[in-house]
Design an enzyme around this catalytic site. Sequence first.
Site: not given
Ligand code: PEP
Ligand code: MG
Length: 587
Positions: A483, A346, A202, A472-473, A309, A520, A449
């Site tokens: 990550r 979210r 993040h 990402n997740d 977020r 996203c 995710e």
């Molecule tokens: C993701 O996991 O791709 C996402 C958009 O949420 P975050 O990056 O805030 O975990």
């Molecule tokens: Mg995420």
Amino acid sequence: MSIQVFGLPVSRGVAIGRAVLVASSRVDVAHYFVDASEVESEVLRLRDARDEVAAELTTLKAEVSEESHAELAALLDVHLMMLHDEMLAEATKQWIIERHYNAEWAMSAQLEVLARQFDEMEDDYLRERKADLEQVAERILKALARVADPLASSGVHGVPRDFAGEDPLILVANDIAPADMLQFKRSVFTGFVTDVGGRTSHTAIVARSMDIPAVVGAREASRIVRQDDWLVIDGDAGVLIVNPSPIILEEYRFRQRQSEVERARLNRLRHTPSVTLDGQSVELLANIEMPRDAGAVIDAGAVGVGLFRSEFLFMNRGGNLPDEDEQFIAYREVVEALKGLPVTIRTVDIGADKPLERMSAHELRHEHTLNPALGLRAIRWSLSEPEMFGQQLRAILRASAFGKVRILIPMVAHLSEVHRVRQALDRAQAELRARGVPFTDVELGAMIEVPAAALMLPSLLRYFDFVSIGTNDLIQYTLAIDRADEAVSHLYDPWHPAVLHLIAQTISQANALGKGVCVCGEMAGDPAFTELLLAMGLRSLSMHPAQVSSIKQRVLRCDARALSSYLPTVLEADAPQDACAALMRQR
Ligand code: PEP
Ligand code: MG
């Protein structure tokens, strides 16, 4: 001598400036410049703080001497000596006088210089005195927080103030927490480098959203770099150059100018509709962290917010969470700024690399020893805090009376969670109705995710209006790699066939059921994936505002129908990235 340090690219572009080394624990110390007219009073503020600490230590010493703790008294003598040592007192003052740093920044800058000297000492005893020095500095920083700071009440901490002749500055730290990155948004730094962190941690995501060049996972950087070194951050390649030669510096200055020209060129696409060559409309939305980012969404030409977020509203508050009214005001601000365009909020995604300050010692111990990414995170945390969750849902619903609002639930994996979310939403609506507070119907979406969610999509879609793929997740949980951990960052592979299958399947099933589907995660803003995602049938992408124009440029050059015929070849390839590149070359 010029040195190159390799890390992970986070945010495109080049930053050139002088190093400011900050210990990770002090990244949240205010960094700002004082005006020439304020230098004297800032020096006095430092002196007052030092006097206060001296008085404190002298009193302590008198107390322990009475109790005849000879060792403790001797230690306090060492602290008192350090407090008045020229290398701390005088040198810190010089940072204020010569650089116009505020007192806290001057203190932490000098501490970094001295800490290095201690680290290099041969003598064990002397080397261990570093801890004493840090304790003394800590006391001064605390005292500074008590000694009235004229700027504190005006809320201008961290705002760059005009200081003619000052070189651009680059922050170098072992780590920066996502919450501290929020301060960065308004700070004096033009780029940053950290030793730890992954490409989609993040911290990296917030850097990308601010469009500042950064390199994370540079391992040794904070040890190699010295205070004031000249640095170049190559955000495209993930390289840090320490003390570049004049030729290299000139080369990077040239690249900096080129990327500004490129940015200006892309900016002209702002108002161009995002439509492929074969006439398919592609929705480009923006990701935001704070209400103040809403302006950037409009400026970028995005057609809504695909991911707000909201957890960033909960950070840097010493554990005092925002109540329903405060959240409502924040959400309404975004909804009003978007003037009827959709805003997807979210619900909080707390946990993993975004812990809350108020987490209990028990929770924090678990955060550090167990596996926080698999723990009480996101919707799991919200469902464990029903009162907080209810407040958030009511705040979001209230904002829906001012525009188009959608609710997005992070990290859904179980149908039982879905039912509990639905019940909480029904309850929130009933409470607002009872209070006579207006709200409208809002669409409810799930983030995909966790592989389990992707694999049971049709069942989930019985309860949700849309889904948003958090790549990402999804990558983290599919490939079982953290990550945020640079040690396994080489295994973080968005091109992994398993990941691509899950994404393709989610998009096609949602399309077949007539439900909205968006991506996203960071893949949405990476032009390397635009064609592939369109080939999968995706028509909605949400990314950082700064990425919208370059993705749009890509969309404008695509023939979506032709692309879809490439998909099976890419999905069946052992090396999808190479297969995709080969197909693109044939076009
Ligand atoms: C993701 O996991 O791709 C996402 C958009 O949420 P975050 O990056 O805030 O975990
Ligand atoms: Mg995420």
